[in-house]
Write an enzyme that holds these catalytic residues in place. Structure first.
Site, PDB file in Angstrom:
ATOM      1  N   GLN A  21      76.362  52.103 -17.623  1.00 14.99           N
ATOM      2  CA  GLN A  21      77.537  52.266 -16.922  1.00 14.99           C
ATOM      3  C   GLN A  21      78.135  51.099 -16.588  1.00 14.99           C
ATOM      4  OE1 GLN A  21      79.476  54.683 -15.625  1.00 14.99           O
ATOM      5  NE2 GLN A  21      78.210  56.488 -16.545  1.00 14.99           N
ATOM      6  N   SER A  22      78.133  50.228 -17.507  1.00 16.43           N
ATOM      7  CA  SER A  22      78.388  48.619 -17.432  1.00 16.43           C
ATOM      8  C   SER A  22      79.830  48.635 -17.392  1.00 16.43           C
ATOM      9  CB  SER A  22      77.990  48.043 -18.700  1.00 16.43           C
ATOM     10  OG  SER A  22      78.449  46.672 -18.544  1.00 16.43           O
ATOM     11  N   ASN A  23      80.184  48.047 -16.101  1.00 15.14           N
ATOM     12  CA  ASN A  23      81.693  47.557 -15.753  1.00 15.14           C
ATOM     13  C   ASN A  23      81.938  46.368 -16.613  1.00 15.14           C
ATOM     14  OD1 ASN A  23      81.963  49.160 -13.311  1.00 15.14           O
ATOM     15  ND2 ASN A  23      80.602  48.026 -12.366  1.00 15.14           N
TER      16      ASN A  23
ATOM     17  N   CYS B 196      81.121  45.980 -19.761  1.00 16.59           N
ATOM     18  CA  CYS B 196      81.506  46.636 -20.992  1.00 16.59           C
ATOM     19  C   CYS B 196      82.845  47.211 -20.915  1.00 16.59           C
ATOM     20  CB  CYS B 196      80.677  47.548 -21.573  1.00 16.59           C
ATOM     21  SG  CYS B 196      78.785  46.847 -22.142  1.00 16.59           S
TER      22      CYS B 196
END
Length: 332
Positions: free
Chosen positions: A76-78, A80
């Protein structure tokens, strides 16, 4: 500190607001005055702190002739999301390597940032097990893309290298100018501390401007001693890059690891309370992985009397609210 000598893409045109949180402060007893730096309002798809770092990193990529960006993060990388969004704006391909740090947490049709990756048109998503050599995985992908005639550029997780951290040196300068304009004195600053670029950049900027404002990092994954060493290493690299003549001593880095809970991205009661309390007092959304746990740390420090009565404390909001939608069960 003359940061104009470094290439950037000018993603950050205006200072993000510093806002007082009177209702939130009152809910915590009213003995400490809490302010918030709204980097959740930075430009980029759904905002967040990584835009400041990518302003410099993508400029470096383009200066080096890249046509493709590769980066990595959790599922759930912000980081990325924002890397992908700025790559789209620049007409660059973007490939993501996602680390499934919690087994079973990656869902192909998941909500939150995972949904936004697809909506934004990510070129490829590679999911690897937790603990993988992320740099090695990105380098392997880069070699394959080169065979197809692409010119890839790797941005590390969180854009947390000396290039990216320069964005938060600039943020520290921005904060000090805002405080001067507002005639506001801040006694302490609290920041999330994860991949370390934001924390390191703020420390370098505050030290370099002789601000005299202590900075505390609230860890989202690692133990205190490990995180402090990682932050200090990046502090030294960043200070060297921008040409600081004085070494930043290790005692400028303070981290707290009591708010991580069972592990990275795993919800805690403190995080849940922090997200709900800020939403229900000030209508500001935190995220469940970084800013939520960091705010849980600030709340506990206030309640335990860590800050002197009457202190003005500034919290850096790093954004990430799209991830909330992947944590519905936690909040309902």
């Amino acid at each position: 500190m003359n940061l104009t000598k470094f290439p950037r893409r000018n993603y950050v045109q205006d200072a993000t607001p510093i806002e007082a949180l009177p209702a939130f402060s009152a809910a915590l007893g009213g003995k400490v005055n809490i302010f918030i730096k709204r980097d959740d309002l930075l430009p980029g798809c759904a905002g967040g702190n990584k835009t400041r770092k990518l302003d410099f990193c993508i400029a470096d990529a383009m200066q080096n002739g890249a046509d493709t960006i590769i980066t990595c993060g959790a599922v759930q990388s912000n980081h990325c999301r924002l890397t992908l969004s700025w790559a789209v704006k620049e007409g660059l391909d973007c490939h993501l390597v996602l680390e499934e740090r919690v087994p079973g947490s990656y869902k192909k049709d998941g909500s939150g940032n995972n949904f936004l990756f697809k909506l934004l048109g990510v070129k490829s998503t590679t999911v690897v097990p937790g603990g993988s050599n992320m740099l090695g995985e990105m380098e392997k992908l880069a070699e394959n893309l080169k065979k197809d005639g692409k010119k890839p550029y790797i941005i590390p997780g969180g854009a947390s290298n000396a290039i990216g951290a320069t964005g938060y040196v600039a943020c520290a300068e921005e904060i000090m100018q805002q405080l001067f304009n507002k005639n506001l004195s801040i006694d302490h600053m609290v920041v999330p501390s994860g991949s370390a670029g934001t924390h390191a950049g703020i420390v370098v900027g505050m030290y370099g401007t002789n601000a005299g404002i202590p900075v505390s990092g609230i860890n989202v994954s690692r133990k205190k001693d490990v995180q402090e060493e990682i932050v200090h290493k990046l502090v030294l690299e960043t200070a060297k890059r921008i040409g600081m003549r004085e070494t930043v001593p290790a005692d400028q880095i303070t981290c707290y690891d009591s708010y991580v809970g069972p592990g990275y991205s795993i919800p805690t009661d403190g995080m849940t309370e922090a997200v709900k309390l800020l939403a229900q007092t000030e209508s500001i959304l935190l995220d469940p992985v970084y800013s939520g746990k960091a705010m849980a740390g600030l709340i506990d420090l206030v309640r335990s009397g860590h800050f002197a009565t009457g202190s003005n404390v500034l919290f850096l909001h790093t954004g990430g609210s799209p991830a909330l939608y992947a944590y519905l069960d936690t909040f309902q």
